[in-house]
Each structure stands twice: as structure tokens, then as C-alpha cells.
Design an enzyme around this catalytic site. Structure first.
Site, mmCIF file in Angstrom:
data_model
loop_
_atom_site.group_PDB
_atom_site.id
_atom_site.type_symbol
_atom_site.label_atom_id
_atom_site.label_comp_id
_atom_site.label_asym_id
_atom_site.label_seq_id
_atom_site.Cartn_x
_atom_site.Cartn_y
_atom_site.Cartn_z
ATOM 1 N N GLY A 34 0.816 -1.215 0.000
ATOM 2 C CA GLY A 34 0.000 0.000 0.000
ATOM 3 C C GLY A 34 0.849 1.264 0.000
ATOM 4 O O GLY A 34 0.424 2.300 -0.513
ATOM 5 N N GLU A 51 2.668 -8.142 -1.357
ATOM 6 C CA GLU A 51 1.375 -8.700 -0.955
ATOM 7 C C GLU A 51 1.281 -10.194 -1.267
ATOM 8 O O GLU A 51 0.724 -10.973 -0.492
ATOM 9 C CB GLU A 51 0.223 -7.977 -1.685
ATOM 10 C CG GLU A 51 -0.096 -6.601 -1.129
ATOM 11 C CD GLU A 51 0.727 -5.498 -1.767
ATOM 12 O OE1 GLU A 51 1.796 -5.789 -2.334
ATOM 13 O OE2 GLU A 51 0.300 -4.329 -1.684
HETATM 14 C C1 LIG Z 1 9.075 -3.546 6.068
HETATM 15 C C2 LIG Z 1 10.066 -4.656 6.242
HETATM 16 C C3 LIG Z 1 10.889 -4.838 4.969
HETATM 17 C C4 LIG Z 1 11.007 -4.273 7.419
HETATM 18 O O1 LIG Z 1 11.886 -5.327 7.674
HETATM 19 P P1 LIG Z 1 12.848 -5.285 8.965
HETATM 20 O O2 LIG Z 1 13.641 -6.537 8.922
HETATM 21 O O3 LIG Z 1 13.547 -3.993 9.006
HETATM 22 O O4 LIG Z 1 11.885 -5.276 10.233
HETATM 23 P P2 LIG Z 1 10.785 -6.315 10.649
HETATM 24 O O5 LIG Z 1 10.361 -7.155 9.519
HETATM 25 O O6 LIG Z 1 11.223 -6.989 11.885
HETATM 26 O O7 LIG Z 1 9.555 -5.342 10.970
HETATM 27 C C5 LIG Z 1 9.602 -4.439 12.059
HETATM 28 C C6 LIG Z 1 8.256 -4.475 12.753
HETATM 29 O O8 LIG Z 1 7.264 -3.962 11.873
HETATM 30 C C7 LIG Z 1 6.200 -4.881 11.739
HETATM 31 N N1 LIG Z 1 5.660 -4.726 10.375
HETATM 32 C C8 LIG Z 1 6.345 -4.670 9.238
HETATM 33 N N2 LIG Z 1 5.540 -4.464 8.197
HETATM 34 C C9 LIG Z 1 4.287 -4.386 8.705
HETATM 35 C C10 LIG Z 1 2.996 -4.158 8.135
HETATM 36 N N3 LIG Z 1 2.840 -3.945 6.808
HETATM 37 N N4 LIG Z 1 1.952 -4.179 8.950
HETATM 38 C C11 LIG Z 1 2.096 -4.356 10.280
HETATM 39 N N5 LIG Z 1 3.292 -4.558 10.894
HETATM 40 C C12 LIG Z 1 4.357 -4.558 10.107
HETATM 41 C C13 LIG Z 1 6.850 -6.240 11.970
HETATM 42 O O9 LIG Z 1 5.894 -7.177 12.367
HETATM 43 C C14 LIG Z 1 7.806 -5.881 13.100
HETATM 44 O O10 LIG Z 1 7.095 -5.780 14.311
HETATM 45 P P3 LIG Z 1 7.212 -6.896 15.433
HETATM 46 O O11 LIG Z 1 6.440 -6.360 16.566
HETATM 47 O O12 LIG Z 1 6.566 -8.114 14.821
HETATM 48 O O13 LIG Z 1 8.668 -7.094 15.680
HETATM 49 C C15 LIG Z 1 9.349 -5.959 6.572
HETATM 50 O O14 LIG Z 1 8.766 -5.868 7.847
HETATM 51 C C16 LIG Z 1 8.274 -6.327 5.608
HETATM 52 O O15 LIG Z 1 8.547 -6.913 4.591
HETATM 53 N N6 LIG Z 1 7.022 -6.002 5.942
HETATM 54 C C17 LIG Z 1 5.856 -6.439 5.212
HETATM 55 C C18 LIG Z 1 5.566 -5.544 4.064
HETATM 56 C C19 LIG Z 1 4.312 -5.979 3.372
HETATM 57 O O16 LIG Z 1 4.034 -7.139 3.204
HETATM 58 N N7 LIG Z 1 3.545 -5.009 2.910
HETATM 59 C C20 LIG Z 1 2.280 -5.223 2.248
HETATM 60 C C21 LIG Z 1 1.160 -5.094 3.210
HETATM 61 S S1 LIG Z 1 -0.399 -5.526 2.513
HETATM 62 C C22 LIG Z 1 -0.848 -4.145 1.648
HETATM 63 O O17 LIG Z 1 -0.163 -3.175 1.661
HETATM 64 C C23 LIG Z 1 -2.135 -4.243 0.918
HETATM 65 C C24 LIG Z 1 -2.352 -3.088 -0.006
HETATM 66 O O18 LIG Z 1 -2.162 -3.493 -1.328
HETATM 67 C C25 LIG Z 1 -3.687 -2.401 0.114
HETATM 68 C C26 LIG Z 1 -4.854 -3.203 0.458
HETATM 69 C C27 LIG Z 1 -6.127 -2.367 0.510
HETATM 70 C C28 LIG Z 1 -6.784 -2.466 1.773
HETATM 71 C C29 LIG Z 1 -6.241 -1.447 2.720
HETATM 72 C C30 LIG Z 1 -6.501 -1.918 4.078
HETATM 73 C C31 LIG Z 1 -5.838 -1.087 5.117
HETATM 74 C C32 LIG Z 1 -5.958 -1.912 6.372
HETATM 75 C C33 LIG Z 1 -5.887 -1.098 7.570
HETATM 76 C C34 LIG Z 1 -6.584 -1.841 8.655
HETATM 77 C C35 LIG Z 1 -6.169 -1.208 9.914
HETATM 78 C C36 LIG Z 1 -7.064 -1.585 11.027
HETATM 79 C C37 LIG Z 1 -6.840 -0.614 12.177
HETATM 80 O O19 LIG Z 1 -6.121 0.360 12.049
HETATM 81 O O20 LIG Z 1 -7.428 -0.883 13.207
#
Ligand SMILES: CC(C)(COP(=O)(O)OP(=O)(O)OC[C@H]1O[C@@H](n2cnc3c(N)ncnc32)[C@H](O)[C@@H]1OP(=O)(O)O)[C@@H](O)C(=O)NCCC(=O)NCCSC(=O)C[C@@H](O)CCCCCCCCCCCCC(=O)O
Length: 726
Positions: free
Chosen positions: A101, A124
Site C-alpha cells: 500500500g 502482498e
Molecule cells: C518492512 C520490512 C521490509 C522491514 O523489515 P525489517 O527486517 O527492518 O523489520 P521487521 O520485519 O522486523 O519489521 C519491524 C516491525 O514492523 C512490523 N511490520 C512490518 N511491516 C508491517 C505491516 N505492513 N503491517 C504491520 N506490521 C508490520 C513487523 O511485524 C515488526 O514488528 P514486530 O512487533 O513483529 O517485531 C518488513 O517488515 C516487511 O517486509 N514487511 C511487510 C511488508 C508488506 O508485506 N507489505 C504489504 C502489506 S499488505 C498491503 O499493503 C495491501 C495493499 O495493497 C492495500 C490493500 C487495501 C486495503 C487497505 C486496508 C488497510 C488496512 C488497515 C486496517 C487497519 C485496522 C486498524 O487500524 O485498526
């Protein structure tokens, strides 16, 4: 949230703020929308710049939000349209990461400026979804279908330099990106925005779009191994090539919702968090990541340059850790050196494609020796010799004398007792197991095994080492086979028993490969070499010269035993390396497994000799006996406190044993099947095979069922401390 401020001159700055990665929560989205509306309403604002707090643009939607009941109707797509429709130019300043996103927000902007060290991508697919905020429709319009398909269906992160070549960003800067983006925004004030609105652009045509798409679909399906998301990502991009933007968006939403409600997305998101959870290690005696700091590893050594040692050296060099590689004599050293250099050359070539270099010709970075004294100043040694206790103890005794007092001594073993190895040293608190998986420079898993005396600092240092090697380190206790191999024993044992009873290796493999394993148990044994297990069984006195005369052929210690793998070895069928094993191969070292009529005949004779009545075994029984016995062992491991939680077992299986990630690991899978069902099936199979301990339900499994089948997150609260052996 997102902070709104005024940048230089007429530029409004909207800063996404949600540490640590600026995930797009509902609060962030609301603040972003408010900021955009405020900028729009303020006539003194002539341009807008969106950036992220702490040098990170955004990691995309808050993944935890996908399991929240509020997840539907979250307006990320409409907010991105709002950005794009703005009559004032909007510039994205991409630092660190723009993922999912986050990248979709950037694609809604009219311009994108990235820092040279930034990475972008649509991961994703790796969490069972697709870019669901119009990303599948905007990206192909910007960079063309082939590049967009690659990025969206693989989830790979691309560096800023590649993004610039693809046209994904307009400029790459080495200086302060936010300042550069504000300067840029000031320059483009007043320029027409129509051509910058991606939703208005046509998807670039290909002369052979149809043929290209059908070929791409075949490739995507082949790589998916039963995972839904890659194919649905493909369908969404295909819609962009066939339909106007608004219809494509509708299709994207429809596909996104299918994935969101599929069990696969839940499994993959569980796996994402499980991998992070296991980094926060704890031991039963209270040591933990919170209270322990790792020691720096400035120089390491590897002893033994066989297959494992070569991979480990390569991993260390790639991680920029200077290494001394040691062999027992010059002949083995030269062989090892040649093999390591070959591996490193290949790795260097791969890294060059990503504009990185690998320096391994410098003796200060990689030194080969047969002299143990050279190890006097290393911070950590990884012993990777043959699985032989006496040999390992001899080496550890030597290391204990030669290495400096603070050096950590690691043993790469897949099953041997860490405490016994440590007993050969004067520093058992600095001895730790590091179980690498082959090929060690490729496989992500590192099982880290603490012994009775291992210090928390040694554990923290091994976990830190895993991170440096870009591996997932999972900390577990000391028992035969640790976690991974201990769970593998009953699984492979069932596979062999099924063949004894009437099935065939290819039938068993097929069922498990259809389930999603990259490779079934028999193909895996052939690949690893049947002689490895044979040697271990001889060592345990289960076969060979040390077997007491008169031992029944199919029984050991009162339990069922199958001599089939031993008999294959006695016939020199060691697997791929000899061209024959459970399958036949085109030649020794061949890789294409073909069912072998010799083996079928041999099995028929074997059953005759042992009066086994051949029966037809269906797919359900094959799957359940293999998987449920593996899961059953997992419950025993949890009960004994060998692993801190089910997530640890799942991370180990996904990263080291080819368990299909979209099924979330064996313990997650068990939770989706339901523990009562697993218990009932194990009871049924153990009644039919009372002499097979692996099928007798674990007491911990029974307890969890009796407690009402609690969710996986609660399992460990039912583990009684008395059962903890550590
Ligand atoms: C980003 C990274 C590359 C960082 O890597 P790094 O090694 O530096 O660190 P960590 O992996 O240890 O991450 C640190 C910490 O952050 C948490 N975290 C990372 N990314 C996310 C995330 N996207 N959401 C939540 N938490 C995240 C991680 O768990 C660690 O915390 P912890 O406590 O566990 O130690 C790497 O982290 C990475 O690759 N992340 C994932 C990236 C990813 O997959 N992104 C895609 C996400 S899906 C998306 O974007 C869908 C979109 O296309 C749009 C979809 C439309 C719908 C929109 C819906 C919005 C939803 C909102 C709902 C909210 C509800 C509410 O607010 O109540």
C-alpha cells in the site's frame, strides 16, 4: 497518524507516522486524507509532498488489520484516487521502503523521488494477497506489463536504481530525499498534471500480448506450488490489459476479497509474524533476548570443508565476516578451497546483477589453512565435520585449548548431543549448536541449540550471526534430532511403513507434493543420500554388525522397525549419487527420478518374505499418517519445553523442510484441522498399529483437546512446567 506541515515556500508536507515502518493503519489513512483535503483547501499551498517518518516511506497496509472485523471498506483506493485527482502536484519522497500500500500511495502521486538506498515492491503476494489499492492497475500503465507482472507476482523488492531504469521513479538522489522532493515540487508547480495521472494512461501494448500472457501464466502457476495469490495477482494485471481502469479496479477488488477470505492469506500472515516472533527468544530458565546482548563477530572460522562447511564459509564471506577455513590435510584443503571459490564466484556473479560486489580474493577476508593455531584470534568457530561424536569431541577439546577465552564454539550437527560435545571443553557455556541446512549458503533456516550450560550471551550471539547471514535463527533445546529432524523421524518412518504395507514411493511422494511439499520423503531421501541415515542407524546399533544376533528383522526395542532403507543400502542404492535409491536415475548423480520396476519387484518379494499382505492405501491415509505423526511429535516437543512455542516449529518447517508456507507450518495446519480430529485419527491409526510409538497421541495433544481445543496462541499456557525437562 500523518503529520501535516508547511515545507519551503508553497509546499505542504504530509509525513506518514506509525513506527516502526509507517504501516497504513486506519488512523494513518484518516490523517493522510485530512492532510490532502487541508492542502487542497489552502490557496497558499501550490504543491504537496508525501514522505514517511524515520527514513521510511511506508511498509504498506497494517497487516494485523486484515484479521480485524473493520477491515472491509477501508478507503485506501479512494484516498489514492484523491491524491491522483489533486489539482496541485503531489510528489512522493521515498526513503527506506515503499512497499505494498505504501507503493500504491506513491503511484497515486504525480511524481516519485527516491533515495538511492530505497527499496520498493509489492510483497502482498508473499502474505497471500494482491496489491488491493489499485496497484495492479497503475503499475502496468507506468512500467509495462512484463515488469509489472514480475514485481507483482514475485513480491521481490527492487532497489531504487532498478526502479529508475524501469521508470517507476522519476529521480534517484543521494542527498536528503525530503529536501530534494520539496525542491522538485517547487519546480513542477503549474505544469500540466494530466499526463502524470496513471489511471488516465493506456497500458503499453505488446506486439504479442496474448502469447506473452499465456506463457507468463504457465510460469506463475509452476512457481506457485499450490499457492493461490500468484495466479490471482496475474489475473488482476491481465484485467488491466483488457479493461478500462475503473473496471480493472473492480476486478482487482473482487480478487483481493477472494484472497483476503482464503485460509491461505491467514496462514501466510501467521507465518510472517511467526518469523518475527521467534527472534524474541526465551529459554525455560528465564534467559531472553530482552536481557542479553550479543558479542560482535569480527572474525570467524569454519572447520571442515565438506558440503556443509563450504556453504557456511560462503555464507560468512557474503555477510562480510572475515573467515579462516580449516581442513585436516592439504589434499582436503585444496579440494575444499576449489569448491568454495566456485561457489563464491557464482554468488559474486548473482550479486553483480544487483550492482553489488563480493570481495573474496583478499586473504584478510578468506584464509585457508590446515593449522589449528591460526584460530587463536577468531571470535567464533563453526565446526562442520562428519557427524561423529568422538571426532567432534576431539576437535572441541583442541579448540578449547587454542581459541581465545571469549571465543564461541559452535557445532554444526543435525542430531548430536550438544552437552556431550561441550563436555570436551573447559568452556561449556560458550558451546552452542548451529544446525545449518544444505546448501548452507542458500537455505534460510539456522536451528540454534542451547545446551545445559550454554550462556545467554552465546545464544544472543548465534541469533545475531543468523541475522547477519540473512537467515532465520530459531532457538531450541537439546534433544536427539532437535526440533526439525526429531519431527521428521516419525514422518519418514510412516512413509516407509506405508510402502511396506502396500504403497509405492512415487504414490507417497505424490500425495505429499500435492499437499504442497517441494519434494516428497522418498525423493528427499534419494537427494540427501540413503547412506547418511544408514550410518546413523548403525551408530545407534539398529542395524549392521552391532545388531545383537537373533534380533527380529522388523522389530527394535519392542517397536516396529522397517529394514527397507538398510536393505537398499546393502544393495548399494544410496540415492541420486549412485543413480539408484527409492527411484532410478538416468546416471549416478542424475536428478530425474523415475519409478523403478526393480524396486517394485523387490518390495513384492520383501512382503512375501515377511508375510505382509499387500493392501491398497488411499491418499487420505498416506497424508494423515505422515503429517499427523509429525505434528504429534511437535506436541511432545512443546510439552517438553524444547521449543518456546508452536511458531518455532512452524518457522523451522517452512524454512528448512519445504513445508508449504501457504499452509502456515505443521502446528498452524493442525490448528486449522482442529485438534480433536487429529487426536481421533491418531487414536484410530495407533489402534491399527499399536507397535508404532509415533502414532500414539501425545499427552499434550490430549490435554489441549480436553481443554476445549484452544486457539494456537493459547497452547503454551496449558503446558505444565513439570513436563519441562530443561
Ligand atoms: C518492512 C520490512 C521490509 C522491514 O523489515 P525489517 O527486517 O527492518 O523489520 P521487521 O520485519 O522486523 O519489521 C519491524 C516491525 O514492523 C512490523 N511490520 C512490518 N511491516 C508491517 C505491516 N505492513 N503491517 C504491520 N506490521 C508490520 C513487523 O511485524 C515488526 O514488528 P514486530 O512487533 O513483529 O517485531 C518488513 O517488515 C516487511 O517486509 N514487511 C511487510 C511488508 C508488506 O508485506 N507489505 C504489504 C502489506 S499488505 C498491503 O499493503 C495491501 C495493499 O495493497 C492495500 C490493500 C487495501 C486495503 C487497505 C486496508 C488497510 C488496512 C488497515 C486496517 C487497519 C485496522 C486498524 O487500524 O485498526
Amino acid at each position: 497518524m500523518a503529520q501535516y506541515a508547511r515545507g519551503a515556500a508553497a509546499v505542504a508536507v504530509i509525513r506518514l507516522h506509525n513506527p516502526p515502518v509507517n504501516a497504513l493503519s486506519l488512523t494513518v489513512l484518516q490523517a493522510l486524507e485530512d492532510g490532502l483535503k487541508r492542502a487542497d483547501a489552502d490557496p497558499s499551498v501550490k504543491a504537496v509532498m508525501i514522505c514517511g517518518e524515520n527514513g521510511k516511506f511506508s511498509a504498506g497496509a497494517d497487516i494485523r488489520g486484515f484479521s480485524s472485523p473493520k477491515r472491509h471498506g477501508v478507503p485506501l483506493g479512494p484516498i489514492i484516487s484523491l491524491i491522483e485527482r489533486s489539482e496541485k502536484p503531489v510528489v512522493a519522497a521515498i526513503e527506506g521502503i515503499a512497499l505494498g500500500g505504501g507503493l500504491e500511495v506513491a503511484l497515486g502521486c504525480h511524481y516519485r523521488i527516491a533515495h538511492v538506498k530505497a527499496h520498493m515492491g509489492f510483497p502482498e503476494v508473499t502474505i497471500g494477497l494482491l496489491p488491493g489499492a489499485e496497484g495492479t492497475q497503475r503499475l502496468p500503465r507506468l512500467i509495462g506489463v512484463p515488469a509489472a507482472l514480475d514485481i507483482i507476482t514475485t513480491g521481490r523488492h527492487i532497489p531504487a536504481t532498478e526502479a529508475l531504469k524501469l521508470g517507476l521513479v522519476d529521480e534517484v538522489v543521494e542527498e536528503n530525499t525530503v529536501e530534494a522532493a520539496i525542491r522538485f515540487a517547487n519546480k513542477v508547480i503549474g505544469q500540466p498534471l494530466g499526463p502524470r495521472r496513471l489511471s488516465l494512461k493506456p497500458v503499453p501494448k505488446l506486439p504479442n500480448m496474448e502469447a506473452f500472457l499465456s506463457e507468463a501464466l504457465v510460469k506463475v502457476k509452476k512457481q506457485a506450488h499450490g499457492c493461490l495469490a500468484p495466479e490471482l495477482c496475474f489475473q488482476a494485471v491481465k484485467a488491466a490489459t483488457e479493461q478500462p481502469f475503473a473496471d480493472g479496479v473492480r476486478k482487482e477488488r473482487e480478487l483481493f476479497n477472494i484472497l483476503l477470505t482464503s485460509g491461505q492469506a491467514q496462514a501466510l500472515q501467521y507465518a510472517f509474524f511467526a518469523e518475527r516472533e521467534v527472534q524474541k527468544w526465551t529459554t525455560p530458565n528465564g534467559a531472553s533476548w530482552k536481557s542479553t546482548s550479543p558479542q560482535p563477530i569480527r572474525k570467524a572460522a569454519v572447520i571442515g570443508l565438506g558440503t556443509m562447511g563450504r556453504g557456511i564459509v560462503t555464507s560468512l564471506v557474503k555477510a562480510n565476516i572475515p573467515v579462516v577455513a580449516l581442513e585436516q590435510n592439504v589434499e582436503y584443503l585444496n579440494m575444499g578451497r576449489k569448491a568454495v571459490m566456485l561457489l563464491l564466484e557464482r554468488e559474486a556473479m548473482k550479486m553483480e546483477q544487483g550492482a553489488q560486489t563480493l570481495d573474496f580474493h583478499n586473504p584478510a577476508r578468506l584464509q585457508f589453512t590446515v593449522d589449528f593455531d591460526v584460530l587463536h584470534d577468531v571470535d567464533l568457530v563453526i565446526e562442520a565435520v562428519f557427524e561423529n561424536m568422538a571426532l567432534k569431541k576431539e576437535i572441541f577439546h583442541k579448540l578449547s585449548r587454542i581459541c581465545k577465552p571469549g571465543a564461541f564454539l559452535c557445532t554444526n550437527t543435525s542430531a548430536l548431543n550438544i552437552d556431550e560435545i561441550a563436555s570436551a571443553t573447559s568452556r561449556p557455556h560458550q558451546v552452542i549448536g548451529t544446525h545449518f541446512f544444505s546448501p548452507a549458503h542458500v537455505m534460510r533456516l539456522l536451528e540454534i541449540i542451547y545446551g545445559h550450560h550454554t550462556s545467554p550471551t552465546a545464544i544472543a550471539t548465534a541469533v545475531q550471526l543468523a541475522k547477519a547471514l540473512k537467515k532465520v535463527g530459531v532457538v531450541v533445546g537439546n534433544c536427539f534430532g532437535f526440533v526439525g529432524n526429531r519431527m521428521m523421524f516419525p514422518y519418514v518412518q510412516q512413509a516407509v511403513f506405508l510402502v511396506e504395507e502396500g504403497s509405492r514411493p512415487e504414490a507417497v511422494d505424490q500425495v505429499l507434493e500435492d499437499f504442497g511439499f517441494k519434494i516428497g520423503p522418498f525423493r528427499m531421501s534419494d537427494l540427501a543420500g540413503l547412506d547418511v541415515g544408514w550410518r546413523s542407524r548403525k551408530g545407534q546399533g539398529l542395524t549392521g554388525a552391532s545388531l545383537p544376533p537373533g534380533t527380529p528383522a522388523r522389530q527394535r526395542h519392542g517397536h516396529r522397525y522397517s529394514p527397507l532403507p538398510d536393505l537398499l543400502c546393502e544393495n548399494s542404492r544410496f540415492g541420486q549419487k549412485t543413480g539408484k535409491g527409492w527411484y532410478q536415475y538416468e546416471k549416478a548423480g542424475g536428478r530425474t527420478a523415475k519409478p523403478d520396476p526393480w524396486l517394485h519387484n523387490f518390495l513384492a518379494q520383501y512382503r512375501d518374505t515377511h508375510h505382509i499382505k499387500t493392501r491398497f492405501i488411499d491418499q487420505e491415509e498416506i497424508l494423515e499418517r505422515c503429517l499427523f505423526s509429525l505434528i504429534n511429535e511437535g506436541f511432545d516437543i512443546l510439552a517438553e519445553g524444547i521449543a518456546a512455542g508452536p511458531e518455532h516449529l512452524d518457522v523451522i518447517y517452512i524454512n528448512g523442510y519445504g513445508w508449504p508456507k501457504h499452509r502456515g507450518g505443521p502446528m498452524f495446519y493442525a490448528s486449522t484441522i482442529g485438534l480433536p480430529r487429529i487426536l481421533a485419527k491418531l487414536q484410530k491409526y495407533s489402534e491399527a498399529h499399536p507397535d508404532v510409538p509415533g502414532l500414539q497421541p501425545s499427552a499434550f495433544l490430549k490435554k489441549l483437546v480436553a481443554m476445549g481445543n484452544p486457539p494456537l496462541k493459547e497452547w503454551m499456557s496449558y503446558q505444565s512446567r513439570q513436563s519441562n525437562k530443561l
